[in-house]
Design an enzyme around this catalytic site. Structure first.
Site, PDB file in Angstrom:
ATOM      1  N   GLU A 109      -1.861 -62.705  10.459  1.00  0.00           N
ATOM      2  CA  GLU A 109      -2.982 -62.711  11.407  1.00  0.00           C
ATOM      3  C   GLU A 109      -4.041 -63.726  10.980  1.00  0.00           C
ATOM      4  O   GLU A 109      -4.629 -64.418  11.809  1.00  0.00           O
ATOM      5  CB  GLU A 109      -3.606 -61.320  11.496  1.00  0.00           C
ATOM      6  N   GLU A 129       3.309 -54.270  10.855  1.00  0.00           N
ATOM      7  CA  GLU A 129       2.415 -53.100  10.860  1.00  0.00           C
ATOM      8  C   GLU A 129       3.045 -51.847  11.454  1.00  0.00           C
ATOM      9  O   GLU A 129       2.851 -50.731  10.951  1.00  0.00           O
ATOM     10  CB  GLU A 129       1.125 -53.430  11.641  1.00  0.00           C
TER      11      GLU A 129
END
Ligand code: NAD
Length: 685
Positions: A109, A129
């Site tokens: 990210e 995630e």
């Protein structure tokens, strides 16, 4: 060079390019100090004059392998990752991420917040995630679709898949693969860009609605429809319909909520338990260097073990008494290797290399130069003891002898070998090249060096190893036998096998116990029962049904029938089995009663937890987390509950405690009650 964030981030300049390096060994996990350091570093870059671009890199061969999960259980300290990414986006000059090793989760990210991404060959990127029960929380669900489109983003995020940079390049997630000079290439790209190129400012590329719907179906299926996958899919779709600012706020809100959910906490538990599993306190010995391994027995297990060893780069001598079995075994290994090539996992050269490292012989002397021997011959004490005794004469004195026995007493085997300190159990699970779990069994005389070598081999094979002590069934099979035993008693008490399986599959088990028995073959447990018959307490409850199935030739899938019947491979309830169950109950004078589904689920699970308490007390299992690791990786226990003990200590506590008296009543004489309450309280902390 300036340092920030307690030394976790450094900044230096190289001409007109500022180089910001994250240095938080071992894997540059994105901790609070790193985030603080990055913010300070970008503030320092703003103060530098004449800077035209910034390179963001990781020290030590890894960009950022992920966020520091230890921080996820408590309120996150400021600054949080979105503020760091905002600072990158607000810098007046382009920032290019130089990716190597791994850029995963928060690390990826962070790179998506940059204006460009350059990767070293083989770098792994991705947003895993969802596999931790959370969603990307720093823009992953919004920036990924702007680069890769909705269908790919749904699939990548919900499957938690890591992908190599080469594939990421094709999907548009990164800009180029660098040659030798990663940071130089990133600097050149930053200067070439000439200005900001923020991912957030791009539009999500249009996609065919049918393709999006199909990708979502596939994505949710891979994500097992767990809450994190559902939320992640919703957030990804939001990227096409909502302003980026609004969607980022919603993503953060979901992230903050879901990271504290019971499921996310359980998944972090199992993540850390897996890391701890192979550790033994006080074990300081260095593993022996193992290159040549002999595998004795080319049956189901020997073949899988040999193939796994070849894949890990070892030289393998396969020894099998029966020449036909040897030829079949060699052929099966060749088949597995060529499957790998057909699926593009390995190239032609690797096929030749792997087969070149395999030798096959029916003469035990072929093991004479091995550093380690793994025996996978018949589960028979006489056969195995004689083999170990023969091996002791043939192999060098320092060679380690490992047994794949499922149930036999490793200490007796070690005694027969003449070198008990060099004997260890390496209990693989079937199929040995697929199943992640490995039980490394420490005998009474196993030396530290031998144990360390067994554990090192597990790591080399990329297995998740737990250490078990010597006792019937070690850890996994012992606990599983208690679980399966209750399932069989339920069938005598009034349930039917398919009802019990359905109840446990609804709970989340990959397969119910009867379907598992049919798959692995009913004859394995049958042989064990026959072996134990002479020492069994006659007062103990004994369910004869599985013996009766075996006597009728119903050994499971391989004979087309077991607890179920199999037409065209599909399992179906069998009226003949139902009749057998009713007749046997009548013959034994048992009154069957309707058994609620909840009882079908809770009794086997409670029996498992009870046996775990006993095995921990006896020191057969090292720690509760090992049991969770074993059942998640070897027995299809739902990972999202964190393993049987984590589940029992949290969500399942009242169900387990309520079912224990029923388990005791059903089992009757000989039942041993473990200290379950104390164990569960201890785990729940
Ligand atoms: P298998 O019957 O498929 O294979 C055993 C092979 O060993 C046979 O091919 C046999 O010819 C050969 N053999 C017997 N004695 C030999 C000797 N003295 N020298 C060389 N070869 C010999 O059995 P399997 O299912 O592969 O099981 C092997 C071992 O692995 C057993 O101890 C079993 O308990 C254990 N194990 C099995 C499983 C499973 O699911 N099948 C799982 C874990 C562990």
């Amino acid at each position: 060079m300036d340092q920030f964030g307690a030394g976790t981030v450094t900044v230096r300049r190289d001409g007109e390019v500022a180089i910001v390096v994250i240095d938080n060994p071992p894997v540059n996990a994105g901790s609070h100090a790193v985030r603080r350091g990055l913010l300070d570093a970008f503030a320092a870059v703003r103060e530098m004059s004449g800077i035209e671009g910034v390179v963001l890199a990781g020290a030590g061969g890894t960009f950022v392998a992920g966020s520091d999960l230890k921080e996820f259980g408590a309120p996150l300290g400021e600054p949080q990752l979105p503020s760091v990414i905002a600072a990158i986006e607000e810098l007046p000059v382009p920032v290019v991420a130089a990716l190597d090793g791994a850029a995963l989760g928060g690390g990826f990210e962070l790179s998506l917040g940059c204006d460009g991404r350059v990767a070293a060959p083989g770098t792994m990127v991705g947003l895993p995630e969802v596999s931790l029960g959370i969603v990307p929380g720093a823009g992953g669900t919004q920036r990924l679709p702007r680069l890769a489109g909705l269908p790919e983003s749904l699939k990548l995020i919900c499957s938690a898949r890591r992908l190599p940079a080469e594939e990421a390049l094709k999907l548009g997630l990164i800009d180029e693969i660098a040659g030798d000079d990663l940071r130089g290439a990133a600097g050149r790209l930053a200067r070439r860009l000439g200005g900001k190129r923020r991912v957030r400012d791009r539009a999500v590329p249009p996609s065919d609605p049918d393709a999006v719907a199909a990708a979502k179906r596939e994505a949710l299926k891979t994500g097992k429809h767990r809450p994190a996958a559902l939320e992640a899919a919703r957030l990804v779709e939001l990227s096409a319909t909502t302003s980026v600012a609004g969607a980022l706020i919603e993503e953060r809100r979901v992230f903050q909520d879901i990271r504290l959910s019971a499921e996310a906490v359980a998944l972090r538990h199992i993540f850390f338990a897996e890391r701890e599993a192979g550790r033994v306190s006080g074990l300081a010995a260095k593993p022996r260097d193992i290159r040549r391994i002999a595998v004795i027995g080319a049956g189901t297990m020997g073949v899988g073990i040999a193939y796994a060893l070849l894949r890990a780069g070892c030289d393998v001598a396969l020894v099998e008494l029966n020449p036909e079995a040897l030829a079949r075994g060699r052929e099966r290994i060749a088949g597995l290797v060529s499957d790998d090539a057909a699926k593009g996992r390995i190239g032609e050269a690797a096929v030749a290399g792997m087969m070149g490292r395999l030798s096959a012989s029916s003469d035990l002397d072929a093991a004479s130069t091995a550093d380690l021997v793994i025996e996978a011959v018949f589960e028979d004490m006489g056969v195995k003891a004689k083999l170990l005794c023969d091996l002791d004469r043939i192999v060098p004195p320092q060679t380690i002898l490992a047994s794949n026995t499922s149930y036999l007493d490793l200490d007796s085997l070690a005694g027969a070998s003449g070198r008990p300190d060099r004997v260890v159990g390496l209990h693989f699970f079937s199929p040995a090249h697929v199943m992640k779990l490995l039980e490394v069994v420490r005998g009474a005389a196993t030396s530290d060096e031998t144990l360390a070598t067994g554990l090192a081999l597990g790591r080399k094979l990329k297995k998740t190893a737990i250490v078990a002590g010597v006792g019937e069934g070690f850890v996994g099979n012992r606990l599983y036998a208690a679980y399966r035993g209750q399932a069989e008693m339920l069938v005598e008490d009034g349930a039917l096998p398919w009802q019990v399986d359905a109840a446990l599959e609804a709970f989340g088990m990959a397969m119910g116990p009867f379907a598992v028995s049919d798959l692995s073959g009913l004859d394995i447990a049958w042989a064990r029962r026959k072996r134990l018959a002479a020492t069994r307490d006659p007062a103990e409850r004994y369910v004869r049904l599985p013996d009766m199935l075996c006597e009728a030739g119903r050994l499971g899938r391989k004979t087309g029938a077991g607890w179920y019947r199999y037409d065209g491979g599909e399992r179906r309830p069998d009226p003949d089995v139902e009749r057998l169950i009713l007749d046997e109950a009548a013959a034994a004078g048992r009154t069957r009663r309707p058994v609620p589904d909840a009882e079908c689920r809770d009794r086997p699970l409670a029996a498992l937890v009870n046996e775990a308490a006993l095995a921990l007390d006896e020191g057969i299992a090292q720690r509760p987390g090992d049991i969770d690791v074993a059942f998640v990786n070897g027995y299809g226990f739902p990972r999202w509950f964190g393993g049987p003990l984590w589940w029992a200590a949290h969500e399942g506590r009242s169900a387990v405690l309520a079912a224990l008296p029923q388990v005791k009543a059903a089992a009757g004489a000989g039942f041993r009650r473990g200290k379950v309450e104390a164990l569960l309280t201890d785990i729940a902390g």
